[in-house]
Motif scaffolding. Sequence first.
Motif, PDB file in Angstrom:
ATOM      1  N   ALA A 116       0.816  -1.201   0.000  1.00 40.23           N
ATOM      2  CA  ALA A 116       0.000   0.000   0.000  1.00 40.23           C
ATOM      3  C   ALA A 116       0.853   1.255   0.000  1.00 40.23           C
ATOM      4  O   ALA A 116       0.363   2.340  -0.271  1.00 40.23           O
ATOM      5  CB  ALA A 116      -0.925   0.006   1.216  1.00 40.23           C
ATOM      6  N   GLN A 117       2.129   1.110   0.288  1.00 39.84           N
ATOM      7  CA  GLN A 117       3.006   2.265   0.371  1.00 39.84           C
ATOM      8  C   GLN A 117       3.672   2.616  -0.965  1.00 39.84           C
ATOM      9  O   GLN A 117       4.294   3.641  -1.083  1.00 39.84           O
ATOM     10  CB  GLN A 117       4.095   2.018   1.430  1.00 39.84           C
ATOM     11  CG  GLN A 117       3.532   1.876   2.823  1.00 39.84           C
ATOM     12  CD  GLN A 117       2.806   3.122   3.249  1.00 39.84           C
ATOM     13  OE1 GLN A 117       3.303   4.221   3.080  1.00 39.84           O
ATOM     14  NE2 GLN A 117       1.621   2.957   3.792  1.00 39.84           N
ATOM     15  N   ASP A 118       3.599   1.736  -1.952  1.00 38.20           N
ATOM     16  CA  ASP A 118       4.214   2.019  -3.239  1.00 38.20           C
ATOM     17  C   ASP A 118       3.453   3.138  -3.919  1.00 38.20           C
ATOM     18  O   ASP A 118       2.256   3.069  -4.122  1.00 38.20           O
ATOM     19  CB  ASP A 118       4.206   0.770  -4.131  1.00 38.20           C
ATOM     20  CG  ASP A 118       5.143  -0.295  -3.603  1.00 38.20           C
ATOM     21  OD1 ASP A 118       6.087   0.062  -2.876  1.00 38.20           O
ATOM     22  OD2 ASP A 118       4.929  -1.482  -3.907  1.00 38.20           O
ATOM     23  N   SER A 119       4.163   4.194  -4.256  1.00 32.93           N
ATOM     24  CA  SER A 119       3.544   5.321  -4.932  1.00 32.93           C
ATOM     25  C   SER A 119       4.617   6.056  -5.716  1.00 32.93           C
ATOM     26  O   SER A 119       5.807   5.902  -5.438  1.00 32.93           O
ATOM     27  CB  SER A 119       2.885   6.259  -3.924  1.00 32.93           C
ATOM     28  OG  SER A 119       3.864   6.839  -3.097  1.00 32.93           O
ATOM     29  N   PRO A 120       4.187   6.857  -6.686  1.00 36.46           N
ATOM     30  CA  PRO A 120       5.163   7.574  -7.509  1.00 36.46           C
ATOM     31  C   PRO A 120       6.057   8.509  -6.698  1.00 36.46           C
ATOM     32  O   PRO A 120       7.181   8.780  -7.093  1.00 36.46           O
ATOM     33  CB  PRO A 120       4.295   8.383  -8.478  1.00 36.46           C
ATOM     34  CG  PRO A 120       2.981   7.704  -8.473  1.00 36.46           C
ATOM     35  CD  PRO A 120       2.834   7.068  -7.127  1.00 36.46           C
ATOM     36  N   ASP A 121       5.575   8.988  -5.548  1.00 38.01           N
ATOM     37  CA  ASP A 121       6.387   9.958  -4.804  1.00 38.01           C
ATOM     38  C   ASP A 121       7.245   9.316  -3.712  1.00 38.01           C
ATOM     39  O   ASP A 121       7.839  10.019  -2.920  1.00 38.01           O
ATOM     40  CB  ASP A 121       5.501  11.058  -4.224  1.00 38.01           C
ATOM     41  CG  ASP A 121       4.538  10.570  -3.157  1.00 38.01           C
ATOM     42  OD1 ASP A 121       3.996  11.420  -2.448  1.00 38.01           O
ATOM     43  OD2 ASP A 121       4.330   9.353  -3.029  1.00 38.01           O
ATOM     44  N   ARG A 122       7.339   7.983  -3.684  1.00 38.62           N
ATOM     45  CA  ARG A 122       8.127   7.310  -2.649  1.00 38.62           C
ATOM     46  C   ARG A 122       9.592   7.746  -2.693  1.00 38.62           C
ATOM     47  O   ARG A 122      10.190   7.997  -1.654  1.00 38.62           O
ATOM     48  CB  ARG A 122       8.000   5.791  -2.781  1.00 38.62           C
ATOM     49  CG  ARG A 122       8.611   5.058  -1.592  1.00 38.62           C
ATOM     50  CD  ARG A 122       8.016   3.670  -1.442  1.00 38.62           C
ATOM     51  NE  ARG A 122       8.736   2.892  -0.458  1.00 38.62           N
ATOM     52  CZ  ARG A 122       8.526   2.957   0.857  1.00 38.62           C
ATOM     53  NH1 ARG A 122       7.606   3.767   1.335  1.00 38.62           N
ATOM     54  NH2 ARG A 122       9.218   2.212   1.682  1.00 38.62           N
TER      55      ARG A 122
END
Length: 153
Positions: free
Chosen positions: A20-26
């Motif tokens: 759930a933490q994978d995102s483009p702004d990681r």
Amino acid sequence: MLRTLWTTTLAILLAIPLAAQDSPDRAELRAAIDQGNAAYIAAFGRADAAALAAVYDAHGARLNEHGTVAQGTDAITRDVAAFVHQVGPVTVHLETVEFWRLDDLLYETGKWSYTFTPRGQAQQTIGGRYVTTWRRQAQGGWKILADMGVPGT
């Protein structure tokens, strides 16, 4: 009470699925943590309490050993100044293990160590694990809202 709050917070954070933490702004968030941690490390290396306090949000807090809390820029500056007055410059090592974002807060866990030489004593190294909560600032960037090291873990 404070220990229970932090233990509960840490347990909740560890339960959040990493997927759930994978995102483009990681990568951007990791860069913000690294930048803040670099300023923290540099300030301790210069024994510069005011520069260290500047890494914290205006309402930020350092939760120290034995349950003491320094909250706000002035209190953090005094707290750190008293410490570096006793030990001089501190070599800090921080290793981010994981981080999570929830709205305008960023939670970081990791490992820490401080190496210093108190006046008239041999060099000492202390360390453990930490939990840091970063708050997005209105003018951009992130600052520490709350920081707690757990020695010897």
